[in-house]
Enzyme design. Sequence first.
Site, PDB file in Angstrom:
ATOM      1  N   ASP A   9       0.840  -1.202   0.000  1.00  0.00           N
ATOM      2  CA  ASP A   9       0.000   0.000   0.000  1.00  0.00           C
ATOM      3  C   ASP A   9       0.877   1.255   0.000  1.00  0.00           C
ATOM      4  OD1 ASP A   9      -2.163  -1.677   0.200  1.00  0.00           O
ATOM      5  OD2 ASP A   9      -2.276  -1.519   2.387  1.00  0.00           O
TER       6      ASP A   9
HETATM    7  N1  URA Z   1      -1.164  -6.046   3.794  1.00  0.00           N
HETATM    8  C1  URA Z   1      -1.694  -4.808   3.805  1.00  0.00           C
HETATM    9  O1  URA Z   1      -2.747  -4.585   4.382  1.00  0.00           O
HETATM   10  N2  URA Z   1      -1.018  -3.828   3.170  1.00  0.00           N
HETATM   11  C2  URA Z   1       0.160  -4.009   2.547  1.00  0.00           C
HETATM   12  O2  URA Z   1       0.732  -3.067   2.003  1.00  0.00           O
HETATM   13  C3  URA Z   1       0.698  -5.310   2.544  1.00  0.00           C
HETATM   14  C4  URA Z   1       0.024  -6.314   3.174  1.00  0.00           C
END
Ligand code: URA
Length: 245
Positions: A114
């Site tokens: 993310d």
């Molecule tokens: N899980 C998440 O919620 N976000 C990420 O960036 C990676 C794994």
Amino acid sequence: MPPRSRLPAGHEHLAQILFAQGFGARRECEGLILHGLVQVKGEVVDDPDAVFPEDRLELVVDGMPWVTHVKALIVLNKPAGYECSLKPGAWPGVHNLLPVPLRRRGLQPVGRLDQDTTGLLLMTDDGPLLHKLTSPKHHVPKVYEVTCKYPVTPAMCEKLLKGVVLDDDPMPVKADAAEAVGEGETCHLRLTLLQGKYHQVKRMVAAVSNRVEGLHRSQIGRLILSDELASGQWRWLEDPKLVLP
Ligand code: URA
């Protein structure tokens, strides 16, 4: 000049090597060589048709040291504020953190982090390797250091290990952690996952009535992100076996 079909296996003309590494259009690469701006193993080579091994060749191109990699596999320490999407929207793409030759080669992130997640991100232009690394059949453990809003209790860890239902979707799915370790009753949780579902860590933590405030990926397979790679920096990953099952 030997035609390309007669070159020894694994060898190429220098201009073609530069082109394949992402140093520009063929003409631009020829220009760099003809202007004496390319060194091979410390010596200026001004013949675009000179023949060299195409992989692991030590170059300096217009002042930039470069070791050729026919296929690129890199480790990036992703900072917050960058998107993994190839067509980023509100935030700059992770590609902006790479040098121009790698940007031109169109490396793809191996899975996604993310925008606000930091840490270990692999990128490659090797199609078959990308396929292997992202295949749901390959269960490569990924370790996340999670800062939660509330203290992490043993009961929360137990539930994460047993599996929780991610029911914030029209199609609820179950997800479990291979390891879930709290640090006393602090807000730190180390979570090891074998799957990679959309926002999986955030959704799993929400499913045990806590909330992710900070998320950092510290390990994929046997590859641990070391302090030597500062946030925003990248390096070649020479041994893909480290991140394969
Ligand atoms: N899980 C998440 O919620 N976000 C990420 O960036 C990676 C794994």
